[in-house]
Design a protein around this motif. Structure first.
Motif: not given
Length: 75
Positions: A33-41, A43-46
């Motif tokens: 779940q944390r890995l998915e959250d970081l991936a989403c962050s 993506c949003v950041t870039t």
């Protein structure tokens, strides 16, 4: 487009890579779940939709040498 501070981008990359390595060894639901959250962050950041594209974009941004001139709070 509003750009995240390079320190934040670097931190997201480091956390994602560390958790991706940990997930390979210990695929717990919490780690996933944390890995998915970081991936989403990332993506949003870039401004991307795929974590691999986000990592490429984030590394390019860091490599481009953008520094404090991007920070609205720089003095």
């Amino acid at each position: 487009m509003l750009m995240a501070h390079p320190a934040l981008v670097n931190n997201l990359i480091q956390q994602y890579e560390a958790l991706r390595a940990l997930h390979a060894e210990n695929g717990s639901p919490r780690t996933r779940q944390r890995l998915e959250d970081l991936a989403c962050s990332l993506c949003v950041t870039t401004g991307t939709r795929d974590v691999e594209a986000a990592l490429v974009a984030a590394r390019r941004r860091l490599h481009a040498g953008h520094g404090e001139e991007d920070c609205l709070l720089a003095t």
